[in-house]
Write a protein that holds these residues in place. Sequence first.
Motif, PDB file in Angstrom:
ATOM      1  N   HIS A 236       0.249  -1.391   0.097  1.00 25.03           N
ATOM      2  CA  HIS A 236       0.049   0.104  -0.203  1.00 25.03           C
ATOM      3  C   HIS A 236       0.668   0.996  -0.153  1.00 25.03           C
ATOM      4  O   HIS A 236       2.291   1.334   1.269  1.00 25.03           O
ATOM      5  CB  HIS A 236      -0.873  -0.079   1.682  1.00 25.03           C
ATOM      6  CG  HIS A 236      -2.417   0.905   1.335  1.00 25.03           C
ATOM      7  ND1 HIS A 236      -1.531   2.029   1.570  1.00 25.03           N
ATOM      8  CD2 HIS A 236      -2.898   0.880   0.479  1.00 25.03           C
ATOM      9  CE1 HIS A 236      -2.682   2.909   0.823  1.00 25.03           C
ATOM     10  NE2 HIS A 236      -4.008   2.036   1.072  1.00 25.03           N
ATOM     11  N   PRO A 237       0.531   2.217  -1.333  1.00 20.14           N
ATOM     12  CA  PRO A 237       1.152   3.644  -0.629  1.00 20.14           C
ATOM     13  C   PRO A 237       1.117   4.171   0.723  1.00 20.14           C
ATOM     14  O   PRO A 237       0.414   4.020   1.454  1.00 20.14           O
ATOM     15  CB  PRO A 237       0.415   3.811  -2.074  1.00 20.14           C
ATOM     16  CG  PRO A 237      -0.171   2.481  -2.653  1.00 20.14           C
ATOM     17  CD  PRO A 237      -0.703   2.167  -1.540  1.00 20.14           C
ATOM     18  N   ASP A 238       2.317   4.804   0.967  1.00 14.53           N
ATOM     19  CA  ASP A 238       2.176   5.926   1.746  1.00 14.53           C
ATOM     20  C   ASP A 238       0.957   6.883   2.211  1.00 14.53           C
ATOM     21  O   ASP A 238       0.821   7.316   1.245  1.00 14.53           O
ATOM     22  CB  ASP A 238       3.838   6.879   2.417  1.00 14.53           C
ATOM     23  CG  ASP A 238       4.712   5.611   2.086  1.00 14.53           C
ATOM     24  OD1 ASP A 238       4.604   4.892   2.844  1.00 14.53           O
ATOM     25  OD2 ASP A 238       6.288   6.494   1.721  1.00 14.53           O
ATOM     26  N   ASP A 239       0.358   7.116   3.638  1.00 13.45           N
ATOM     27  CA  ASP A 239      -0.747   7.347   3.512  1.00 13.45           C
ATOM     28  C   ASP A 239      -0.051   8.321   4.793  1.00 13.45           C
ATOM     29  O   ASP A 239      -0.918   8.014   5.865  1.00 13.45           O
ATOM     30  CB  ASP A 239      -1.379   7.341   3.605  1.00 13.45           C
ATOM     31  CG  ASP A 239      -3.237   7.855   3.661  1.00 13.45           C
ATOM     32  OD1 ASP A 239      -2.559   8.853   3.506  1.00 13.45           O
ATOM     33  OD2 ASP A 239      -4.260   7.174   3.433  1.00 13.45           O
ATOM     34  N   PRO A 240      -0.159  10.243   4.829  1.00 13.26           N
ATOM     35  CA  PRO A 240      -0.516  10.937   2.925  1.00 13.26           C
ATOM     36  C   PRO A 240       1.458  10.592   2.991  1.00 13.26           C
ATOM     37  O   PRO A 240       2.117   9.588   3.257  1.00 13.26           O
ATOM     38  CB  PRO A 240      -0.775  12.345   3.366  1.00 13.26           C
ATOM     39  CG  PRO A 240       0.042  12.240   5.182  1.00 13.26           C
ATOM     40  CD  PRO A 240      -0.238  10.999   5.591  1.00 13.26           C
ATOM     41  N   PRO A 241       1.377  11.069   0.933  1.00 12.38           N
ATOM     42  CA  PRO A 241       2.155  10.624   0.253  1.00 12.38           C
ATOM     43  C   PRO A 241       3.280  12.174   0.195  1.00 12.38           C
ATOM     44  O   PRO A 241       4.235  11.781  -0.820  1.00 12.38           O
ATOM     45  CB  PRO A 241       2.297  10.985  -0.711  1.00 12.38           C
ATOM     46  CG  PRO A 241       0.836  11.708  -0.898  1.00 12.38           C
ATOM     47  CD  PRO A 241      -0.253  11.535   0.544  1.00 12.38           C
ATOM     48  N   PHE A 242       3.969  11.611   2.411  1.00 11.10           N
ATOM     49  CA  PHE A 242       4.997  12.699   2.299  1.00 11.10           C
ATOM     50  C   PHE A 242       5.528  12.382   3.631  1.00 11.10           C
ATOM     51  O   PHE A 242       4.833  11.825   4.065  1.00 11.10           O
ATOM     52  CB  PHE A 242       5.004  14.196   1.892  1.00 11.10           C
ATOM     53  CG  PHE A 242       3.494  14.555   2.389  1.00 11.10           C
ATOM     54  CD1 PHE A 242       3.416  14.822   3.579  1.00 11.10           C
ATOM     55  CD2 PHE A 242       2.275  14.399   1.932  1.00 11.10           C
ATOM     56  CE1 PHE A 242       1.413  15.465   4.600  1.00 11.10           C
ATOM     57  CE2 PHE A 242       0.783  15.064   1.991  1.00 11.10           C
ATOM     58  CZ  PHE A 242       0.983  15.483   3.349  1.00 11.10           C
ATOM     59  N   SER A 243       6.725  12.700   4.541  1.00 10.61           N
ATOM     60  CA  SER A 243       7.400  12.711   5.069  1.00 10.61           C
ATOM     61  C   SER A 243       6.552  13.086   6.751  1.00 10.61           C
ATOM     62  O   SER A 243       5.947  14.387   6.381  1.00 10.61           O
ATOM     63  CB  SER A 243       8.105  13.484   5.886  1.00 10.61           C
ATOM     64  OG  SER A 243       9.269  12.707   6.342  1.00 10.61           O
ATOM     65  N   VAL A 244       6.336  12.437   7.482  1.00  9.59           N
ATOM     66  CA  VAL A 244       5.725  13.123   8.471  1.00  9.59           C
ATOM     67  C   VAL A 244       6.000  12.480   9.684  1.00  9.59           C
ATOM     68  O   VAL A 244       7.212  11.786  10.207  1.00  9.59           O
ATOM     69  CB  VAL A 244       4.416  13.180   8.808  1.00  9.59           C
ATOM     70  CG1 VAL A 244       3.333  13.300   7.956  1.00  9.59           C
ATOM     71  CG2 VAL A 244       4.225  11.443   9.545  1.00  9.59           C
TER      72      VAL A 244
END
Length: 391
Positions: A236-244
């Motif tokens: 599954h893609p990262d959610d959200p698609p950026f670093s947290v």
Amino acid sequence: MKQMQQTMRWYGPNDTISLKDIKQCGVTGIVTALHQIPVGDIWTVEDIKKRQQIIRDAGMEWVVIESLPVHEDIKRASGNFKKYIENYKISIQNISTCGLKVITYNFMPILDWVRTDHAFENPDSTKALLYNKEAFIYFDVFLLNRPNAKNDFTEKEIEDALILGNKLSETEKNKLFKNVLLGLPGSKEDFTAEKILSLLDDYKNIDDSQLRANLIYFLSEVAPIAQELGVKLAIHPDDPPFSVLGLPRILCTENDIKKIFNAVPINANGLCYCTGSLGANPTNNLEKIIDEWGDRIHFLHLRNVKRENESVFRESEHLNGDNPMESIVEKLIILMNQRNISLPMRPDHGFLHSLEEGKEQYPGYSLIGRLKGLAELRGLEKGIAFKLKNL
């Protein structure tokens, strides 16, 4: 003409939405997992078959596992990670023995997903999931007090976040804290800032490159076994698609997909094509991903998002958002007929309608909202299939 296999997610016997409820939506397949088994432990044939029988007794089939979770030791390549990889292999073998063929998983450190608002009110009073970067920065810098968090943002972003935070009541601040951490496995307990900071500290020396290397090692071990058994792994893609929270992210873009698929170039190493997660990144071309990696798509999460600006995105109606759902579904129909398969699909997330407010439900997984999305996707698919058939 091949069409998508319609499914819905069910959280198991403790889910307030019953299999009977889901059956009445017209689906034939269930997406679920053995949530009671601790992460890293082996899924036994007995446990898998017991869950299968419950679903069959309700008149449906368990068609996709979501998820067979990956232990944090594997993601960090530390501690007992080799033992947990061996356990994962055994679970894949047991899953295959029971006839299940698709396993969804993710490789996101600590947090499975992040939203800042689980009840954003739409104009029609339905409620949706929303991510607001300013609210998240306020959480990260001023509520969690993550060391060096300010280095990840501009001075202007921090100033704007503080202005927003100063308008929040103590109750609203507590709610924001809990909202962000809902994606943490086991997060029904009240996690303290100290606990979260301790978990984050475990990743202080792991960047994107190292996490990707750890994923590739994991896949090089488990994907060949899955391939031999005819089982498909769908990341599954990262959610959200950026670093947290300063955590590494390795499945946010088209290029990320390419790196992982090229590193382990076998069909069992595949993708859970989530239009919501991928679509939250405006640089991603969702149609192009189907064109380039269609043979590696093993499971579909169809939902839509609306990017209000560069800092805010919310989940929208399934057919009305920034993702070109008509074109996406047409490409998926063509893909399925080229491959001669029916890909399992679930209408990911949905609005909370007033009729279901006050009931104990996981955000995004109210029944009416998902049923509405399913009906819309079902109609869209049938219309496109009719068009293609009569060209």
